[in-house]
Every structure is written in C-alpha cells, then in structure tokens.
Enzyme design. Structure first.
Site, PDB file in Angstrom:
ATOM      1  N   SER A   1       0.816  -1.270  -0.007  1.00 27.48           N
ATOM      2  CA  SER A   1      -0.036  -0.123  -0.100  1.00 27.48           C
ATOM      3  C   SER A   1       0.837   1.357   0.087  1.00 27.48           C
ATOM      4  CB  SER A   1      -0.966   0.152   1.046  1.00 27.48           C
ATOM      5  OG  SER A   1      -2.080  -0.949   1.051  1.00 27.48           O
TER       6      SER A   1
ATOM      7  N   ASN B   1      -5.594   3.050 -11.627  1.00 28.54           N
ATOM      8  CA  ASN B   1      -7.093   3.508 -11.889  1.00 28.54           C
ATOM      9  C   ASN B   1      -7.937   2.689 -13.025  1.00 28.54           C
ATOM     10  OD1 ASN B   1      -7.288   5.204  -9.701  1.00 28.54           O
ATOM     11  ND2 ASN B   1      -6.264   6.987 -10.752  1.00 28.54           N
TER      12      ASN B   1
ATOM     13  N   ARG C   1      -8.466  -0.533 -11.275  1.00 28.79           N
ATOM     14  CA  ARG C   1      -9.803  -0.365 -10.532  1.00 28.79           C
ATOM     15  C   ARG C   1     -10.983  -0.129 -10.856  1.00 28.79           C
ATOM     16  NH1 ARG C   1      -5.735   3.889  -6.938  1.00 28.79           N
ATOM     17  NH2 ARG C   1      -4.872   2.250  -5.724  1.00 28.79           N
TER      18      ARG C   1
ATOM     19  N   GLU D   1      -5.379  -3.570  -5.611  1.00 25.90           N
ATOM     20  CA  GLU D   1      -5.472  -2.258  -6.371  1.00 25.90           C
ATOM     21  C   GLU D   1      -6.005  -1.355  -5.286  1.00 25.90           C
ATOM     22  OE1 GLU D   1      -4.260  -2.642  -8.896  1.00 25.90           O
ATOM     23  OE2 GLU D   1      -4.759  -4.374 -10.185  1.00 25.90           O
TER      24      GLU D   1
END
Length: 392
Positions: free
Chosen positions: A143, A249, A252, A372
């Site tokens: 993360s 992104n 995601r 993700e």
C-alpha cells in the site's frame, strides 16, 4: 445467454445500454458460460490456469479493448466494464487476467511507451499471442509504493535493475514485465517504468504457492538480480508515481464492474436454491426471511451496477476522478463479499461445496478486496477528498 428472467424482470439494465455495449456483454457472457464455467471448479481445485484460452480472449477483442490502435478494439468504458462483469461472474481470475494484460501492462505501454515499444508489444498482446505483467508491489509495502526499494542505475549506455516484487499477476507466464523502479540521480530519486523481457538474465518469476484464493490464476514473486537492459527499455513518458497510478485506476475501474459479476453469480445460485429446495413442506424461498435476504442482495447488486454504469459514463466523457473510482471499488467489493456470505447461508451446508460457485467467489473476493487498494486505502482517499486533509 441472458441473466435469469426473475432478476431481469425486477431491473432492466438493457434499457440503459446501447446495442454495441450489449453485444460486448453477450460475447463475454457466452465465453464465461461456455469456456470458463464447465472447467472452473476443477481448475480452482487444481490451482490451474488455462493459458490456452488466452488467444480466444484476444480473438474476441477483450485484451486492451479500451485502447485505440495497435490491434486494440477502441471500445467504450461501459463496454469494457460489462465484459469485466461477465468474466468475473465466471471467475475473478479471468477478469484479473484481462485487467493485468489490458488495464495494467498494455495501458502502461500505450500511455507511456515510445512508438517503437508500442509497435513491438501491443499488437501481439491484443491478440493474446504475448502476455504482459505489471510489477509494482513489493513484499514490505503493497500500500506504500513510494517506499519501493527496487532500483535502476545507469551502467554505460544501459540500465541495471535490482530488487524484489511480490503478488505480480502472470509474471511467470509473461513475455514482458513492466517493472517500476527508483532511478537515483544524485540526491534525487524518481520512479520510472522499464520493459523487461522475461528471458532477460537475472529476471526470475516464481509462482506463489499455498493460495486459498485466486487459485485458477497465477501470482508470483519476482527477483531482479543485476538485470541489464538497453537504454531504450525505459518507458519515456512515465515519470513519478503518477504513471503507475494512472494504470492502477484503469484496473480499479474494471473491478467496480467485475465484483458485481461475482455478486450476481452468488445471487443467482441463492435464488435457484430458494425455489428448488424444500424444508417443512415448502420451498425455502416461500419464507419471509429468505425473501428478505434475496431482496437485500438484489438491491445491492443493482445499486452496484448502476454506480458502475454512472462511473463508466463519466469515464467516457473524460470526467472520472480517482476519488470516484475509490467510491466504486470500495462499494462493489465490500457489497459483493456481503452478498457471497449471505448466499452461502441460504445454500446451507451445501454452500461450502463446489457444487455451487459461492465459496469460490467469496475466497476470490478476499483477494480482490486487497489488491488495487485495500478498503482502508480507498477510505483514506475519500476522507482526503471530503476534508482536504491527508491521513496517509
């Protein structure tokens, strides 16, 4: 090749889609029903990935389908999302494959690569003849990519990469890895992307054993030990963490749709069981408590799909923000897991067997919840958007 009529009768998604979008969805549904469903329980049990299906995905146009040129379909965001939904209704591992190949590896090359790099890799990847992976995550900081320890240093006219990566999808199968590393130049360091053919000496990808989730797909550890690359291996347009985040992104966004596919599959299994299993002389679906559970599950599936559709329309207008993607990813996966757990309860003891897809979906969704961006990361993204204060 349609969703069970009782679900469609309550909510008509087709009315909100174009004919072209519906065609993409039905093509993906056919693939999931005809090519994934008959073998997925065996593949999950054996921890087996069917690489022979990859060219079929390419032939259908699913690989990098949201990209333009280089053999890619150039489809809209909603069409791509619908494909993700249907593939994940089959198994999260296959939506993950399409995400890693298209949203991560191919997007990185398409967004940041030179014209020569694009011509070298993208057409073969779109056909499924070549496989790519995206090596960002490291063992100590999934993360926190800013803390990456993988480095790239200048050596004559080329580069030398050293470091380790973990949980890298497809790495042992990939023809090329998009590897993110810190380039140190004096007192300044910046993250850059490099294209590393798997045959490069010093590059080793080892499948991770002992997984109880995503067993029909491949995730790996990568060791980079003095990997020597030519100067043109760097992605010229990628500089800083905003580059890999731009690809994340894309992935995601696909998860926002895909998790709802897994949720719908669980709801379908629970609905079928509620009308076919009798207890105390009547179908269990005739009981108020079961109907309440089914109703709540349906509401969350349809809310999740409507949210995904809204985000897709925003994306097609170029108006989608990272915070909005975080809303979708957080909601879709969290609610899909809750639906899987509720469906398992309706299936009773049989729900823990592979006679139904529910436990497999639940196990897979635990991985989808983590990669993700974990729930907590997306909560912090949204907290920052609401307050203007960074709590990372």
């Amino acid at each position: 090749m349609t969703t069970p009529p009782r679900i469609d009768a309550v909510f008509d998604l087709d009315a909100l889609l174009t004919e072209g979008e519906r065609e993409w969805q039905l093509a993906a549904r056919r693939f999931a029903q005809e090519r994934i469903a008959p073998v997925i329980e065996e593949d999950f049990e054996r921890a087996h990935f069917r690489r022979e299906l990859v060219p079929e995905l390419g032939e259908l146009g699913f690989l990098g389908m949201h990209l333009d040129g280089y053999g890619c379909a150039g489809a809209g965001a909603v069409s791509y999302g619908l494909v993700c939904l249907e593939l994940e209704a089959g198994d999260s591992g296959w939506r993950t494959f399409v995400s890693v190949q298209g949203s991560l590896a191919m997007s990185a090359i398409h967004k940041y690569g030179s014209e020569e790099q694009k011509q070298q890799w993208l057409p073969g990847m779109a056909k499924g003849e070549l496989i790519g992976c995206f090596a960002l995550t490291e063992p100590q900081g999934g993360s926190d990519p800013a803390a990456m320890t993988t480095t790239a240093r200048r050596d004559g006219d080329g580069w030398v990469l050293d470091g380790v990566k973990r949980w890298i999808g497809l790495a042992s199968l990939a023809d090329v890895a998009v590897v993110w590393a810190k380039v140190v130049d004096g007192s300044e360091s910046v993250v850059r992307g490099f294209l590393v053919p798997q045959s490069t000496p010093g590059f080793t990808a080892t499948p991770i054993e002992g997984k109880l989730s995503m067993r029909a797909s491949v995730q790996c550890d990568i060791d980079l030990d003095g990997v020597r690359l030519p100067s043109d291996a760097m992605l010229p347009g990628a500089k800083g963490l905003s580059a890999p985040f731009g690809c994340l992104n894309e992935a995601r966004y696909g998860i926002v749709w895909g998790a709802m596919g897994a949720a719908r599959s669980c709801l379908e299994a629970a609905l079928e069981r509620s009308t076919s299993r009798e207890v105390f002389g009547k179908p269990i679906g005739a009981n108020q408590l079961i109907q309440a559970k089914l109703a709540d599950m349906l509401v969350e599936v349809e809310k999740g799909i409507l949210l995904a559709l809204h985000l897709g329309r925003l994306k097609e207008r170029g108006a989608l923000t990272p915070a909005q993607i975080s809303v979708g990813k957080l909601n879709s996966v969290r609610e899909a897991l809750a639906i899987a757990h509720e469906a398992r309860a309706i299936l009773a003891g049989d729900g823990i067997t592979n006679a139904f897809p529910v436990m497999r979906h639940a196990a897979n969704l635990e991985s989808v919840r983590t990669y993700e961006g974990t729930d907590e990361i997306h909560q912090l993204v949204l907290g920052r958007a609401l307050t203007g204060l960074n709590a990372f």
